[in-house]
Enzyme design. Structure first.
Site, PDB file in Angstrom:
ATOM      1  N   ALA A 124      -1.897   0.253  12.656  1.00  0.00           N
ATOM      2  CA  ALA A 124      -1.529  -1.042  12.616  1.00  0.00           C
ATOM      3  C   ALA A 124      -1.823  -1.763  11.161  1.00  0.00           C
ATOM      4  CB  ALA A 124      -2.727  -1.699  13.619  1.00  0.00           C
ATOM      5  N   TYR A 125      -2.693  -1.156  10.399  1.00  0.00           N
ATOM      6  CA  TYR A 125      -2.775  -1.417   8.899  1.00  0.00           C
ATOM      7  C   TYR A 125      -1.421  -0.914   8.187  1.00  0.00           C
ATOM      8  CZ  TYR A 125      -3.884  -1.392   4.073  1.00  0.00           C
ATOM      9  OH  TYR A 125      -3.859  -1.249   2.794  1.00  0.00           O
ATOM     10  N   ALA A 126      -1.062   0.100   8.623  1.00  0.00           N
ATOM     11  CA  ALA A 126       0.357   0.597   7.716  1.00  0.00           C
ATOM     12  C   ALA A 126       1.372  -0.142   8.188  1.00  0.00           C
ATOM     13  CB  ALA A 126       0.428   2.003   7.982  1.00  0.00           C
ATOM     14  N   ASP A 167       0.721  -1.156  -0.157  1.00  0.00           N
ATOM     15  CA  ASP A 167       0.011   0.032  -0.017  1.00  0.00           C
ATOM     16  C   ASP A 167       0.665   1.253   0.128  1.00  0.00           C
ATOM     17  OD1 ASP A 167      -1.635   2.224   1.025  1.00  0.00           O
ATOM     18  OD2 ASP A 167      -3.197   0.442   1.281  1.00  0.00           O
TER      19      ASP A 167
END
Length: 237
Positions: A148-150, A136
């Site tokens: 947390a996603y990153a 991403d």
């Protein structure tokens, strides 16, 4: 056309589904994973795509999928790690569990699949075999609402380098880092305009640009260990 299938995790919707359909258009056998049943899966099955349910939120689920994958096919032409969860951060008691779940989906699943499905890639009769990680754009700048996603996507990006070094020269390992590729259902005009403005290309291109990028990596025999940004020049804003 390869006799060995391309595996796309999270292939039941959006980018994964588009890539599965385009690969079938090009004559490639395809296997996709899905988390839950949805109408689009039946359309894929009618086109000859093999669909395998998979729960990547637990190690047991990941290992169970790998066992069923090996029972389904004896070789793979490529693995595209597209399964993802755009979950926001939580400051409550579930924050740690949320981080661990995203770690398993974005990092542990690709890590274990890459390790244990290596034999399937090496069994492919073609000289060109690939692993592609879908990361991403946010990896480069972080996120105030999706930390947390990153972080877990950044870990996947780093795994690209490690596996590229481990598996060269027989298996190429690369990543694609998208940003603002397509709208979600229910996006209103105001939000759509805001998204569009983040790209210096002044467009939301649709999933075709991801398939073009995937095809480039699948067709090029001299690229490994790189992350291909597909972000419309967003970093120039």
């Amino acid at each position: 056309m390869s006799a060995s299938p391309v595996l796309i995790t999270g292939g039941g919707q959006r980018l994964g589904r588009h890539c599965a359909e385009r690969l079938r258009d090009d004559g490639h056998p395809v296997i996709v994973t899905y988390r839950r049943e949805r109408p689009a899966l039946e359309a894929l099955r009618e086109r000859g795509v093999v669909t395998l349910q998979a729960d990547f939120e637990s190690e047991a689920g990941i290992l169970d999928f790998i066992a069923r994958l090996k029972a389904e096919t004896s070789s793979l032409r490529a693995i595209v790690h597209n399964a993802s969860d755009w979950a926001p951060d939580s400051s409550g008691s579930e924050a740690g569990a949320n981080f661990e779940r995203l770690f398993r989906v974005h990092m542990l699943a690709p890590y274990l699949i890459n390790l244990q499905a290596r034999e399937l890639l090496e069994a492919c009769s073609e000289p060109h075999r690939d692993i592609v990680h879908m990361t991403d754009y946010v990896v480069q700048k972080g996120s105030k609402k999706h930390a947390a996603y990153a972080a877990s996507k950044a870990g996947l990006d780093n795994l690209t380098l490690s596996f590229a070094a481990m598996y060269a020269p027989t298996i190429q390992v690369n990543a694609i880092a998208p940003a603002m590729i397509m709208h979600n259902e229910g996006d209103n005009e105001v939000y759509a305009a805001k998204v569009k403005a983040k790209s210096v290309m002044d467009m939301v291109p649709g999933p075709g640009v991801i398939y073009q990028s995937l095809r480039y990596l699948l067709d090029n025999r001299y690229v490994t260990g790189v992350t291909l940004p597909v972000d419309g020049g967003r970093h120039l804003r």
